[in-house]
Design a protein around this motif. Structure first.
Motif, PDB file in Angstrom:
ATOM      1  N   ARG A   1       0.812  -1.220   0.000  1.00  0.00           N
ATOM      2  CA  ARG A   1       0.000   0.000   0.000  1.00  0.00           C
ATOM      3  C   ARG A   1       0.845   1.268   0.000  1.00  0.00           C
ATOM      4  O   ARG A   1       1.726   1.440   0.831  1.00  0.00           O
ATOM      5  CB  ARG A   1      -0.966   0.015   1.190  1.00  0.00           C
ATOM      6  N   THR A   2       0.540   2.169  -0.917  1.00  0.00           N
ATOM      7  CA  THR A   2       1.324   3.382  -1.099  1.00  0.00           C
ATOM      8  C   THR A   2       1.226   4.334   0.095  1.00  0.00           C
ATOM      9  O   THR A   2       0.208   4.373   0.803  1.00  0.00           O
ATOM     10  CB  THR A   2       0.880   4.131  -2.374  1.00  0.00           C
ATOM     11  N   GLY A   3       2.285   5.122   0.253  1.00  0.00           N
ATOM     12  CA  GLY A   3       2.284   6.186   1.246  1.00  0.00           C
ATOM     13  C   GLY A   3       1.759   7.501   0.705  1.00  0.00           C
ATOM     14  O   GLY A   3       1.530   8.443   1.481  1.00  0.00           O
ATOM     15  N   LYS A   4       1.562   7.581  -0.618  1.00  0.00           N
ATOM     16  CA  LYS A   4       1.038   8.814  -1.204  1.00  0.00           C
ATOM     17  C   LYS A   4      -0.335   9.143  -0.619  1.00  0.00           C
ATOM     18  O   LYS A   4      -1.203   8.267  -0.511  1.00  0.00           O
ATOM     19  CB  LYS A   4       0.955   8.683  -2.723  1.00  0.00           C
ATOM     20  N   ASP A   5      -0.520  10.394  -0.225  1.00  0.00           N
ATOM     21  CA  ASP A   5      -1.728  10.910   0.436  1.00  0.00           C
ATOM     22  C   ASP A   5      -1.878  10.385   1.865  1.00  0.00           C
ATOM     23  O   ASP A   5      -2.900  10.663   2.518  1.00  0.00           O
ATOM     24  CB  ASP A   5      -2.998  10.582  -0.358  1.00  0.00           C
ATOM     25  N   ARG A   6      -0.889   9.637   2.358  1.00  0.00           N
ATOM     26  CA  ARG A   6      -0.942   9.130   3.732  1.00  0.00           C
ATOM     27  C   ARG A   6       0.194   9.692   4.585  1.00  0.00           C
ATOM     28  O   ARG A   6       0.019   9.931   5.774  1.00  0.00           O
ATOM     29  CB  ARG A   6      -0.894   7.593   3.739  1.00  0.00           C
ATOM     30  N   VAL A   7       1.367   9.836   3.964  1.00  0.00           N
ATOM     31  CA  VAL A   7       2.507  10.420   4.676  1.00  0.00           C
ATOM     32  C   VAL A   7       3.175  11.442   3.761  1.00  0.00           C
ATOM     33  O   VAL A   7       2.924  11.460   2.543  1.00  0.00           O
ATOM     34  CB  VAL A   7       3.536   9.351   5.109  1.00  0.00           C
ATOM     35  N   GLN A   8       4.026  12.275   4.336  1.00  0.00           N
ATOM     36  CA  GLN A   8       4.756  13.258   3.552  1.00  0.00           C
ATOM     37  C   GLN A   8       6.095  13.540   4.213  1.00  0.00           C
ATOM     38  O   GLN A   8       6.273  13.300   5.418  1.00  0.00           O
ATOM     39  CB  GLN A   8       3.960  14.557   3.419  1.00  0.00           C
ATOM     40  N   VAL A   9       7.039  14.041   3.419  1.00  0.00           N
ATOM     41  CA  VAL A   9       8.337  14.427   3.956  1.00  0.00           C
ATOM     42  C   VAL A   9       8.165  15.664   4.829  1.00  0.00           C
ATOM     43  O   VAL A   9       7.592  16.670   4.405  1.00  0.00           O
ATOM     44  CB  VAL A   9       9.337  14.716   2.822  1.00  0.00           C
TER      45      VAL A   9
END
Length: 221
Positions: free
Chosen positions: A134-142
């Motif tokens: 499962r992608t981290g896009k839209d869930r976590v950010q730098v």
């Protein structure tokens, strides 16, 4: 610290296994064992200086999971702190392909990765808690780069040495690297002497006693 000495100490760390380095850290009272972080293949190894990236939960609208890869020098170890999250990734096959092509030294993640098949195919050193799709896009950010991070309960700062092998990952803080490497080389030499003595017919308990085996990792003040 000069570039020459930096290269020398990375090479010294690469010549030692993580078990020996762990004993040296214990002797010096330095926490550097990255709990539960291991290679996606037991054959994976890495050694190099840390470039750190700190992640946090995504904002609204969400920020990026990171486009840092083009600025990383060859031989660098990418160290990604995703707070141990196992529900979404911060590393996949595009990053693996580019990192491999740029000769980056490996990636260490406090969290998970995905697209492991390509890392295995390319033999790119990838160490994490686990892998899942499962992608981290839209869930976590730098949140920040080149800051102090936490990897498996161990503190990692930019420029620290990371060493990974079949047993896991060790961080050697820059402030202690000479002492840790000196102690690890002494421990390694003692253990090699024990092996040689046993091969020559000496009893193991006797060889261990003579070379202080049971105190090699004991804290020294």
């Amino acid at each position: 610290m000069t570039e020459t000495s930096t290269d020398k100490n990375v090479a010294r760390a690469a010549a030692l296994d993580t078990a020996t380095l762990s004993d040296a850290l214990d002797r010096l009272g330095v926490l550097g064992q990255c709990h539960r972080i291991k290679g996606r293949d037991p054959a994976m190894h890495l050694a190099g200086r840390a470039y750190t990236i700190k992640y946090g939960p995504a904002s609204t609208p969400p920020g990026t999971v990171g486009d840092y890869i083009d600025d990383i020098a060859p031989g660098t170890i990418l160290v990604l702190d995703n707070d141990g999250r196992e529900d979404c990734t911060v590393w996949g096959d595009i990053l693996t392909e580019i990192a491999h092509r740029r000769k980056i030294g490996g990636t260490v993640i406090d969290g998970i990765c995905r697209d492991v098949a390509l890392a295995l195919q390319l033999k790119y050193p990838l160490f994490s808690r686990d892998h899942w799709m499962r992608t981290g896009k839209d869930r976590v950010q730098v949140e920040a780069v080149q800051v102090t991070v936490n990897i498996g309960r161990a503190r990692v700062q930019p420029g620290d040495i990371l060493r990974g092998d079949t047993d896991g990952v060790i961080v050697i803080p820059a402030a202690h690297e000479e002492a840790v490497l000196n102690a690890a080389e002494e421990i390694h030499a003692a253990e090699m002497h024990i092996r040689d003595a046993v091969r020559d017919g000496k009893r193991l308990d006797e060889a261990r006693r003579e070379l202080g085996y049971h105190q090699l990792q004991t804290r020294r003040r």
